[in-house]
Write an enzyme that holds these catalytic residues in place. Structure first.
Site, PDB file in Angstrom:
ATOM      1  N   SER A 271     -10.902  -0.497  -1.315  1.00 27.64           N
ATOM      2  CA  SER A 271      -9.663  -0.511  -0.542  1.00 27.64           C
ATOM      3  C   SER A 271      -9.933  -0.800   0.926  1.00 27.64           C
ATOM      4  O   SER A 271      -9.083  -1.349   1.624  1.00 27.64           O
ATOM      5  CB  SER A 271      -8.954   0.847  -0.638  1.00 27.64           C
ATOM      6  OG  SER A 271      -8.227   0.955  -1.822  1.00 27.64           O
TER       7      SER A 271
ATOM      8  N   ASP B 191       0.840  -1.195   0.000  1.00 31.33           N
ATOM      9  CA  ASP B 191       0.000   0.000   0.000  1.00 31.33           C
ATOM     10  C   ASP B 191       0.878   1.249   0.000  1.00 31.33           C
ATOM     11  O   ASP B 191       1.985   1.221  -0.553  1.00 31.33           O
ATOM     12  CB  ASP B 191      -0.930  -0.033   1.226  1.00 31.33           C
ATOM     13  CG  ASP B 191      -2.282   0.598   0.945  1.00 31.33           C
ATOM     14  OD1 ASP B 191      -2.314   1.822   0.721  1.00 31.33           O
ATOM     15  OD2 ASP B 191      -3.290  -0.114   0.959  1.00 31.33           O
TER      16      ASP B 191
ATOM     17  N   HIS C 183      -3.765   6.250   3.313  1.00 33.39           N
ATOM     18  CA  HIS C 183      -4.424   5.054   2.786  1.00 33.39           C
ATOM     19  C   HIS C 183      -3.850   3.765   3.375  1.00 33.39           C
ATOM     20  O   HIS C 183      -4.580   2.884   3.849  1.00 33.39           O
ATOM     21  CB  HIS C 183      -4.281   5.058   1.260  1.00 33.39           C
ATOM     22  CG  HIS C 183      -5.104   4.045   0.541  1.00 33.39           C
ATOM     23  ND1 HIS C 183      -4.704   2.734   0.374  1.00 33.39           N
ATOM     24  CD2 HIS C 183      -6.300   4.149  -0.085  1.00 33.39           C
ATOM     25  CE1 HIS C 183      -5.619   2.080  -0.317  1.00 33.39           C
ATOM     26  NE2 HIS C 183      -6.599   2.913  -0.618  1.00 33.39           N
TER      27      HIS C 183
END
Length: 730
Positions: free
Chosen positions: A519, A140, A204
C-alpha cells in the site's frame, strides 16, 4: 496495504475472506439472495437511462419487486449495476443479452521523509510547470484534509478539466489541494466508529495520498522517529479522494463506483492500494475499472499484495495496470531490550515509548503448548505490570491487561518494523533463548525496552519479505509484479481520527505515522507516474508505464532470491523516466488482441469495448505478442521451450539515433534479437523487432534471468527476460 494495528495487520498480512451480503427476499431464505455485480461493458454511445435499462433487465429475472433489489447503476464511464440475486437468478442474468459477466460483490483488503530522496528524487529535481494541472485519484479509506500535507497555500483554483464534486457533510471541506472527495458504502448502514463522509477514520488513505502528492512539510516525525521533511512525489499536484475502504474492507461494488466517477471526473492517474485474490479479468472489479481507465487515457497504479514471500501470490495482475512490489529504503528501526544483567539484544519494531531508566519484572508468557500470550495466559502468569516474552500475542489483550511491554520471538520479522500500542521488540529465536536462560537463572529478573533508534541499512534496496511474488497466477507469461518501490517503514501523514495503531487503549494521536506494505509502495509509483505525465500529458497509460519500467534500477537476484518475481523490472527511478529514449506503447486494440488470445469471445469484447471488436485469426494475439516492456516464458520441469516475441518501440529520445541491442543471459537462456540495431530518423518513429528466447531448464534452478537493453549511448532501455518452470522440482 499500512499501520501496525489489529485492523491493518489483519488486513495486510492475514487477509480478509471474501463474503457476500445476504438479505431477506420474496420467497427465499437469507442465504439465497446475495449481492452481485452485473458488468455490461462500455457505456453506450447513445443517450440512455441506466436505471430504467437496469431495472427492466432485473424485472425479467426477479419479477415483481425488482426495484427493491437494484442497489446501484454504473453509467458515467461504463455500464453495469449491482443487484441482490439468488444463484438461479444470477445464472439467468449471466445468460442475458448485453451481459459480460456476473460476479459476487467480494471484499478486498488494504494491501515520506526519506523514501523519495533514497530513490535519487530530491525536492529540487527538475519539475514541469504543469505539475499543478495533474490530478491523482486516490481510491482508499478517505483523507484527513486538515493535515499540513494537504495545505493549499500557493495553489490556484482546480484545473478547468476537473468535473468532480466535494461531498461536504458538516465535518469535511475540500480546498485547492484536495479538490474533490466522494465516499461509497454499498453495504447499507455505516458501522459504529466509522465516519459517513470522505474523512479518513483509519489513517491508511491519508498516508497514501500524502506519499503520492503531499505538500512539503518540515520537521515531520512519528513522536521523534523518522524526523525530516515529508513530501509526496508531486507536491504541486491535486488530489481527488474516493473513499471505498472501511474497517471491514473494500467492496467490489464500491471500487467500481469509484472508478466510474473518477474516470468521468477527469483524474490523470488512479492510485489503488487494495486487492484480493486473483480472478478472471472480467470478474475482477479492479481489473475492470482499470481497463476502462486505460480506455480513457488514465493509468491505474496498484499494490501487488502482501502475501509474500509465497510463490504466485501477486494480485492485480492485469497487463493494462501497473503492479507495484514493496522494497526497503536505507533506514531501519531497531528496538533494544536491556536485561537486568546489562545484556542488550536488538529487535525490530517502531517503538515510540520511552521507559527511561525504569526496569520491570520480566517473565515467560504463553500457555503450556505454545508461547502465545492471550488474556487467559496473561492472567495465569500474573503479567500485569511486567514485560512478557511471547512467541506471539494479542495486542488488545496485552494493553487491556496492563502488560508493561512484550518481547516477541520471531525469526520472520526482519525487514519491516511495526508499531504497537505498548513497548515491543521482535527478536530472533536465538536471542529469545538467551533471554529465557537469564529468566531461569535469576531470582528476580528485570528488563526494559528502549525507544527505537534508526540505523542505516547498507543493503537497501531489497524486496521486503511480505511483498507478494510472481509468477502471474492469471497469465503466467505476463511478468508481475511490474517493478518495486519503497514500501517499508514509510513516514507519511496520518488521520487524527485514530491513533498510531488504532488499538483500544492506545492514546497516541499523531499527524504522521510510520507504516509498511505494498500500500505504501503503490503511491510512490503513482507519484512517479504523475511526474512523467506532467512532462508528457499526451502519453498513453502504456507509454507512461513503459517509461517507468524500462528506466528502473536493475536489482540483484543475490539479495532477492525470487529475482524478477520479486522486483519485476527493478527499482523505480522517476528522474530517468521522463526521458526513457524508447517506449513500448499499447492501445486498447492491443489488449483486445491479447484478450482474444486468452479465450474471450467476440460478444464479450464488443460489449467491453463498445465497438465492433471481433476475434479472428488476424486479431487472435498471443500473450508473447502483447507490446509489453518485459518478457516472460514458462515451461514444464525438464522441458525446453522456445518463444517468439514481437515488439514495437517508439522513439521519444533524439530525433536521429541508433540503438544497439545488448543481451545479458545465463547459459540456460538463449536470446536472439532481429534486427540487432534500430535506427531512427525522427521523433515518434516506430521500429519493430523480434526476440526469440529458448529456455533449457537444469536441475539446479527453476528460473533464469536475462535482459535486453537498447543502448544509443545516452539511453539504456532495459527489459527483463525471465524463463521459468511452472512445476518446479521440490
Amino acid at each position: 496495504m499500512g499501520s501496525r494495528n489489529s485492523f491493518l495487520v489483519w488486513l495486510l498480512l492475514v487477509g480478509l475472506t471474501c463474503s457476500c451480503l445476504v438479505v431477506t427476499c420474496h420467497g427465499t431464505s437469507q442465504q439465497d439472495r446475495k449481492v452481485y455485480i452485473v458488468y455490461m461493458g462500455d457505456r453506450p454511445k447513445a443517450e440512455f437511462s441506466p436505471s430504467a435499462l437496469h431495472l427492466t433487465m432485473l424485472k425479467q429475472v426477479v419479477g415483481s419487486g425488482a426495484q427493491d433489489y437494484l442497489l446501484h447503476s454504473y453509467h458515467r464511464s461504463f455500464n453495469g449495476f449491482v443487484a441482490k440475486l439468488t444463484e438461479e437468478e444470477k445464472q439467468k442474468m449471466a445468460g442475458m443479452k448485453g451481459v459480460v459477466s456476473v460476479f459476487p460483490n467480494q471484499k478486498n483488503k488494504l494491501l515520506t521523509t526519506r523514501s523519495w530522496d533514497f530513490m535519487g528524487f530530491p525536492m529540487n529535481v527538475t519539475r514541469s510547470t504543469t505539475e499543478s494541472d495533474i490530478i491523482i485519484g486516490m481510491l482508499d479509506t478517505g483523507i484527513w484534509p486538515e493535515s499540513e500535507s494537504f495545505n493549499d497555500e500557493g495553489f490556484g483554483p482546480p484545473p478547468v478539466k476537473w468535473k468532480g464534486i466535494c461531498q461536504e457533510p458538516s465535518n469535511f471541506t475540500c480546498n485547492n489541494k484536495v479538490i474533490g472527495a466522494r465516499y461509497y458504502h454499498s453495504q447499507g448502514k455505516v458501522d459504529p466508529g466509522e465516519i459517513p463522509s470522505p474523512r479518513d477514520s483509519e489513517g491508511h488513505g491519508t498516508h497514501t495520498a500524502s506519499t503520492a502528492a503531499g505538500h512539503v512539510v518540515s520537521k515531520a516525525s512519528l513522536l521523534g522517529l523518522g524526523s525530516g521533511t515529508a513530501r509526496g512525489g508531486v507536491p504541486s499536484a491535486r488530489i481527488a479522494v474516493y473513499k471505498i475502504c472501511w474497517f471491514i474492507g473494500c467492496w467490489d461494488a464500491d471500487i467500481l463506483a469509484a472508478f466510474d466517477d473518477a474516470i468521468a471526473d477527469g483524474v490523470d492517474i488512479i492510485s489503488l492500494s487494495a486487492g484480493g485474490w486473483p480472478r478472471d479479468y472480467f470478474e475482477d472489479a479492479i481489473a475492470i475499472g482499470a481497463f476502462h481507465a486505460m480506455k480513457n487515457g488514465i493509468l491505474t497504479s496498484n499494490a501487488a499484495g502482501n502475501e509474500g514471500p509465497s510463490r504466485k501470490s501477486v494480485s492485480n495482475c492485469s497487463p493494462w495496470s501497473l503492479s507495484v512490489a514493496a522494497s526497503t529504503i536505507d533506514r531501519k528501526f531497531v528496538t533494544q531490550v536491556k536485561l537486568g544483567n546489562g545484556a542488550i539484544y536488538e529487535g525490530v519494531s517502531v517503538n515510540t515509548f520511552d521507559l527511561g531508566n525504569f526496569t520491570y519484572p520480566i517473565i515467560r508468557g504463553g500457555g503450556k503448548s505454545d508461547g502465545y500470550c492471550s488474556i487467559d495466559t496473561l492472567n495465569t502468569t500474573s503479567a500485569r505490570g511486567k514485560i512478557v516474552v511471547c512467541d506471539g500475542f494479542s495486542e488488545e489483550d496485552a494493553v487491556s491487561f496492563g502488560v508493561a511491554g512484550v518481547v516477541t520471538e520471531n525469526d520472520n520479522i526482519k525487514d519491516a518494523a511495526s508499531t504497537y500500542a505498548l513497548p515491543e521488540s521482535s527478536i530472533s529465536y536465538s536471542n529469545g533463548t538467551d533471554i529465557v536462560k537469564y529468566l531461569n537463572s535469576t531470582r528476580k529478573p528485570t528488563a526494559t525496552i528502549l525507544k527505537s533508534i534508526e540505523y542505516k541499512d547498507k543493503l537497501a534496496p531489497y524486496v521486503v519479505s511480505f511483498s507478494s511474488r510472481g509468477p502471474n497466477p492469471i497469465t503466467s507469461d505476463i511478468l508481475k509484479p511490474d517493478l518495486t518501490a519503497p514500501g517499508a517503514d514509510i513516514l507519511a501523514a496520518w488521520s487524527e481520527a485514530t491513533t498510531v495503531t488504532g488499538v483500544p487503549g492506545d492514546k497516541r494521536v499523531v499527524a504522521y505515522n510510520i507504516v509498511s506494505g505494498t500500500s505504501m509502495s503503490c503511491p510512490h509509483a503513482s507519484g512517479a507516474a504523475a511526474y512523467v505525465k506532467s512532462f508528457h500529458p499526451k502519453w498513453s497509460p502504456a507509454a507512461i508505464k513503459s517509461a517507468i519500467m524500462t528506466t528502473a534500477y536493475p536489482m540483484s537476484a543475490a539479495a532477492n532470491k525470487e529475482a524478477e518475481f520479486a522486483y519485476g523490472s527493478g527499482h523505480i527511478n522517476p528522474v530517468k523516466a521522463i526521458d526513457p529514449g524508447l517506449l513500448y506503447d499499447a492501445e486498447e486494440i492491443d489488449y483486445v488482441k491479447f484478450l482474444c488470445g486468452q479465450g474471450y469471445n467476440a460478444t464479450q469484447l464488443k460489449l467491453v469495448t463498445g465497438d465492433n471488436s471481433a476475434c479472428s485469426e488476424k486479431t487472435n494475439g498471443t500473450v508473447w505478442d502483447l507490446n509489453y516492456p518485459s518478457f516472460a516464458l514458462s515451461t514444464l520441469y525438464g522441458k525446453s521451450v522456445t518463444r517468439v516475441f514481437h515488439r514495437t518501440v517508439t522513439n521519444v529520445g533524439s530525433s536521429s539515433s541508433s540503438y544497439k541491442a545488448i543481451i545479458k543471459a545465463p547459459s540456460a537462456l538463449s536470446i536472439k534479437v532481429e534486427p540487432s540495431v534500430l535506427s531512427f530518423k525522427s521523433l515518434r518513429e516506430k521500429q519493430s523487432f523480434v526476440v526469440t528466447v529458448e529456455v533449457t531448464p537444469s536441475e539446479s534452478a527453476n528460473s533464469y534471468s536475462g535482459a535486453l537493453i537498447w543502448d544509443d549511448g545516452v539511453h539504456q532501455v532495459r527489459s527483463p527476460i525471465i524463463g521459468f518452470v511452472t512445476n518446479p522440482k521440490k
